[in-house]
Design a protein around this motif. Sequence first.
Motif, PDB file in Angstrom:
ATOM      1  N   GLY A  41       0.796  -1.225   0.000  1.00  0.00           N
ATOM      2  CA  GLY A  41       0.000   0.000   0.000  1.00  0.00           C
ATOM      3  C   GLY A  41       0.822   1.264   0.000  1.00  0.00           C
ATOM      4  N   LEU A  42       2.166   1.134  -0.028  1.00  0.00           N
ATOM      5  CA  LEU A  42       3.029   2.311   0.024  1.00  0.00           C
ATOM      6  C   LEU A  42       3.210   2.927  -1.343  1.00  0.00           C
ATOM      7  CD1 LEU A  42       5.730   0.991   2.534  1.00  0.00           C
ATOM      8  CD2 LEU A  42       3.725   2.403   3.018  1.00  0.00           C
ATOM      9  N   LEU A  43       3.511   4.215  -1.323  1.00  0.00           N
ATOM     10  CA  LEU A  43       3.681   4.991  -2.545  1.00  0.00           C
ATOM     11  C   LEU A  43       5.120   5.458  -2.683  1.00  0.00           C
ATOM     12  CD1 LEU A  43       0.543   7.192  -2.016  1.00  0.00           C
ATOM     13  CD2 LEU A  43       0.847   5.796  -4.051  1.00  0.00           C
ATOM     14  N   PRO A  44       5.720   5.323  -3.863  1.00  0.00           N
ATOM     15  CA  PRO A  44       7.043   5.927  -4.073  1.00  0.00           C
ATOM     16  C   PRO A  44       6.895   7.439  -4.194  1.00  0.00           C
ATOM     17  CG  PRO A  44       6.217   5.035  -6.127  1.00  0.00           C
ATOM     18  CD  PRO A  44       5.199   4.667  -5.081  1.00  0.00           C
ATOM     19  N   ASN A  54      17.193   7.958  -4.773  1.00  0.00           N
ATOM     20  CA  ASN A  54      16.277   6.979  -5.340  1.00  0.00           C
ATOM     21  C   ASN A  54      14.866   7.316  -4.873  1.00  0.00           C
ATOM     22  OD1 ASN A  54      14.755   4.790  -6.098  1.00  0.00           O
ATOM     23  ND2 ASN A  54      16.247   3.263  -5.434  1.00  0.00           N
ATOM     24  N   TYR A  55      14.108   7.983  -5.736  1.00  0.00           N
ATOM     25  CA  TYR A  55      12.782   8.445  -5.351  1.00  0.00           C
ATOM     26  C   TYR A  55      11.721   7.350  -5.440  1.00  0.00           C
ATOM     27  CZ  TYR A  55      14.544  13.226  -5.314  1.00  0.00           C
ATOM     28  OH  TYR A  55      15.230  14.372  -5.011  1.00  0.00           O
ATOM     29  N   THR A  56      12.122   6.123  -5.818  1.00  0.00           N
ATOM     30  CA  THR A  56      11.146   5.034  -5.868  1.00  0.00           C
ATOM     31  C   THR A  56      10.883   4.461  -4.479  1.00  0.00           C
ATOM     32  OG1 THR A  56      12.831   3.326  -6.256  1.00  0.00           O
ATOM     33  CG2 THR A  56      11.915   4.429  -8.195  1.00  0.00           C
ATOM     34  N   HIS A  57      11.639   4.897  -3.476  1.00  0.00           N
ATOM     35  CA  HIS A  57      11.375   4.460  -2.115  1.00  0.00           C
ATOM     36  C   HIS A  57      10.179   5.222  -1.541  1.00  0.00           C
ATOM     37  CE1 HIS A  57      14.870   2.074  -2.305  1.00  0.00           C
ATOM     38  NE2 HIS A  57      15.764   3.033  -2.108  1.00  0.00           N
ATOM     39  N   ALA A  58       9.693   4.733  -0.409  1.00  0.00           N
ATOM     40  CA  ALA A  58       8.525   5.336   0.239  1.00  0.00           C
ATOM     41  C   ALA A  58       8.968   6.142   1.455  1.00  0.00           C
ATOM     42  CB  ALA A  58       7.542   4.244   0.666  1.00  0.00           C
ATOM     43  N   LYS A  96      -5.009   1.460   3.225  1.00  0.00           N
ATOM     44  CA  LYS A  96      -3.898   0.565   2.887  1.00  0.00           C
ATOM     45  C   LYS A  96      -2.550   1.268   3.054  1.00  0.00           C
ATOM     46  CE  LYS A  96      -2.818  -2.942  -0.595  1.00  0.00           C
ATOM     47  NZ  LYS A  96      -3.204  -4.084   0.252  1.00  0.00           N
ATOM     48  N   THR A  97      -2.481   2.529   2.640  1.00  0.00           N
ATOM     49  CA  THR A  97      -1.226   3.271   2.800  1.00  0.00           C
ATOM     50  C   THR A  97      -0.922   3.551   4.266  1.00  0.00           C
ATOM     51  OG1 THR A  97      -1.414   4.323   0.637  1.00  0.00           O
ATOM     52  CG2 THR A  97      -0.036   5.433   2.262  1.00  0.00           C
ATOM     53  N   MET A  98      -1.922   4.009   5.000  1.00  0.00           N
ATOM     54  CA  MET A  98      -1.688   4.326   6.414  1.00  0.00           C
ATOM     55  C   MET A  98      -1.313   3.076   7.205  1.00  0.00           C
ATOM     56  SD  MET A  98      -1.946   7.621   6.803  1.00  0.00           S
ATOM     57  CE  MET A  98      -2.259   7.935   8.535  1.00  0.00           C
ATOM     58  N   LEU A 101       2.277   2.087   6.366  1.00  0.00           N
ATOM     59  CA  LEU A 101       3.242   2.863   7.154  1.00  0.00           C
ATOM     60  C   LEU A 101       3.287   2.365   8.594  1.00  0.00           C
ATOM     61  CD1 LEU A 101       2.443   6.484   5.881  1.00  0.00           C
ATOM     62  CD2 LEU A 101       4.503   5.161   5.406  1.00  0.00           C
ATOM     63  N   LEU A 102       2.110   2.095   9.157  1.00  0.00           N
ATOM     64  CA  LEU A 102       2.046   1.604  10.532  1.00  0.00           C
ATOM     65  C   LEU A 102       2.834   0.306  10.682  1.00  0.00           C
ATOM     66  CD1 LEU A 102       0.770   1.758  13.404  1.00  0.00           C
ATOM     67  CD2 LEU A 102      -1.138   0.420  12.480  1.00  0.00           C
ATOM     68  N   GLN A 103       2.638  -0.616   9.747  1.00  0.00           N
ATOM     69  CA  GLN A 103       3.323  -1.906   9.837  1.00  0.00           C
ATOM     70  C   GLN A 103       4.833  -1.759   9.644  1.00  0.00           C
ATOM     71  OE1 GLN A 103       1.090  -4.157   6.987  1.00  0.00           O
ATOM     72  NE2 GLN A 103      -0.753  -4.148   8.275  1.00  0.00           N
TER      73      GLN A 103
END
Length: 1017
Positions: A41-44, A54-58, A96-98, A101-103
């Motif tokens: 659920g993470l976004l680059p 490397n901007y593909t990381h979250a 999913k994103t939040m 991040l939590l996980q």
Amino acid sequence: MTLQLLPPGSISGPEASIAALDRLYDHVTKVMLSRQHPVTGLLPASTAITVHGNYTHAWVRDNVYSVIGAWALGLAYRRRGDRPARARLLEQSVLKTMRGLLQAMMRQAAKVERFKHTQNPLDSLHAIYSASTGETVAQDNGWGHLQIDATSLFLLMLAQMTRSGLPILYTMDEVAFVQNLAHYIGPAYRIADYGIWERGRKINDGRAELNASSIGMAKAALEAIQGMDMFGEDAFGAGEGRQAVIHVVPDEIARARATLEALLPRESGSKEVDAALLSVIGWPAFAVEDPDLVARTSANIAAKLEGRWGAKRFLRDGHQTALEDHNRLHYEAGELSRFDGIESEWPLFFTYRYVTALLTGDREAASVYRKKLDGLLVERHGEPLLPELFIVPAELAEAERAAPGSQPRVPNENVPLLWAQSLYVVGLLLEAGLLAPADIDPLNRRSRIGRKPPVPVRLVVLAEDEDIRCSLGRFGVEAQRLDPAGPVAVCAPDVLTEVLGHIGDCPALGLTGRPPRRLGSLITAQAFRLSGKPTVFVPTFIGEDGFYFSFDNRLVIQRLLTEVAYVNRSWTRSEAPLLVLPVTHGMTESAGFDELARTLAALSAGRVPELAIRGVTLGQALADAHTVSLHGVPPGRPLAPSNRFEVAAETEALDRPDLSEEEQLELLYRTAGRHGQWATVRTAAYRLGRHDERLQDAVKEMVVRRKRIMLGRTGQPGDLVDTPLDNAGVIARLARACAGDPCQDMLAEEMVLFCGTAVKANPDLFRHCLTLRPLDLVGLLVRSLQRDRSIDEAEACRHLAGESPHNVATRLRRLIAGCPGMTGEFCLPTLSGMESDRPVFGLEAETAGWVAGFIAGGCDWAAWRDATGALLPVPPDFFARVWEVLHHCDALVIADPAEPAHRLDSFVLRADATPDERDFALAVELLLDRIADPAYRQLTVETLWAMSELLRARSDLRIKGSVAVDELLAAAVCAQGIADPAEAWRRFRALSPTEVAEAVAATFPARAGSPGVSVAA
């Protein structure tokens, strides 16, 4: 033609509004959610891999901001009610994103646990994760991971989204982790971090610093999350649901507020202004209540950073400029001036302005920034997008410097910056009327701007026994008996510290509760229910540590009034705070009890001006107070009355021969305290190793307001404290400086305590001072007594040691009140004219306010310099004037000219610093602190001011080499023509500021440089 996602203005009609929503839905899913990883659920941050990273990381921060647009769009659909499938799909994407991040953060629970205790950057949560796995992608020391604002933003939006009806947490383990994140950011007011730009100091040398944008975001997060039930109040029924409530210590919020207000309008020591502060003074944090401070910070950003293409992050920011060497991680000393005037401009900051204006009802400003943003959109694959930033091409750099804003800029390759695009979508929804401010800000943070009337404190006076209750009654004080077996437990504050140590326990994650940090008066102003029993706590300033301040009832009164003022100023809840004050036999046996009783009567009746307080019974206080229920913790140990026959027993014991030396000293200490033999008390306290536990609190109160404390006699690095320090550290430094003198050591500790109390009661008192010098204040009190009583130094020291702590504090307050610079009135000579080539000064002191009366009354200027040099308040533009002086010479030498460390290098400082940076001010102040004599320190300040006046009048003057302030002063003293050097200096110190400035001017610039150095005009 200008690109647009939606036409400007409100959208009316159901068909038009659903068409607008559908257009934004297509845009959000195509541009943003299409990048969301299907598993994590993470976004680059971007699809780009460039020389900058490397901007593909979250990134945590980018992910939170990047899904706010989708969350807002889901709220807009839910508001209409006719597209439930789309609303749910958007909400689930946000969820999913939040949760991703939590996980990712929960995998680092061990780091959270360590960091709570160490605040070590290497123990901090990571700032970036793999977008595909949620695992870490950089070593602990391979990135500036400590970014308090990112963790705080996550908590803030977690609270906003939860309040909006989006359930993000699923289990009690997750609640415990979030509780620990609140513990993690609680001391943000003291944590130097790498900040929103991940670099710490602007020179990017790997050193962290206190950042207002981090502290402000942490303050907002703590305010938002406190008291929130993360499952919803009905999720598990009345009993279970309360366990999902997040608890925050309100004093940590108050300290964050104090530090934030002390920093603003600056961002940090190295950045006098930063556009990141837009997120703090406006949406999403709305962390600053003072509307004037909001306006000043906003205007500062607009004036210094905003341009046609967006806003600069901060002055002399080299990031992604055409002149930056991308092969190096850090800049070299003196390099930042290369980027002056060509800093990249970011459209992102216009989105903050746009959203904030819409949330606060400023439609005119919103229209201005919407137009600016639409003009910056670029088209990619049929979509109008906001680039990360715009760059001045290298060949246009000089032209841009010559005429700021004149040259075209080009976007970098990171298009879009998802963070900016997301906030732009939020603004479009608000402007079109598809979303209401309350939808995106359900916690109503936008209403926090503006000071609110204080909520009256409920004062409960408890008598140790019936005799004391009757004694208080004779003064009109309605006190209750202290009953350890009563229905309400009354406990010492250390019990609450122990209780809070259980909040957030989670063995499965290896997490404990809140570390044992000292508590303030705001948390003890709450009522608690511990395992079902109503419980209240005595405030920490009462204390049971046996320090001799408890023998001085007049000092107890002063502390009581200070704490009431603090609670009045800092309490943010609508329910009433309470203050429980036990009155003991020790108080009745000490001098000043009648005055204490009369003060309690006045407070109970609400007759003390400027304080909101009234007396009530314990039952009434509990009915009005904010009550916090804590489950799974043991009830506290209630206070027990002391033995009323202790006093007589101790007096009799003094005559017993079988007592040890330490027991005799302890009895002497207590007996002398009751009889007001203060020199004996101070000596005995020193011999017994008895120190006030609140020394560390006093230091904390000063440093959170951005003051340094010099715990030695000169400004050596080990003596200067600018971060909280424990009691042992304060005591050791003062003991080393006092070299075994018991009374001086204890008086120095009192100076620390008094300064902490004073700045807490009146935060503006020391606003013109950067450094507080306890030992200088002891010396100032001694010399004041010498002058007042015409006695020698030894006699003055004995007299001061024999005065009560309250009297010593009163003397100090009078000296502070008598120093005009402490109130913002300065004796500043100003240039009135020049003749021919040689400057001739008719310098006149300002004659407003206090200064006029001081001069008219025949001022003792030597005494004035003694007091002013010990406190050293300087005008707001003093350090900027020193920065200007450096423009005219190669270096400025303050204090000992033979010491290389006393040299301020003009090229390096002016290349890397800007005039209003705090770091530059501290570099100058550090050299002033090397001057042991306060009066000479003040003369140095006057000389620097006079030099700045001269050089402002002679802007063409250029001095080759160094300017040594000591040599200028020495030349001015010699010019009096007095043969005896000691008498010459005595008379010089007695001159008015005008006369000193004239004397300095007469020798400048002829003696401005070092020997053999010429002066060129």
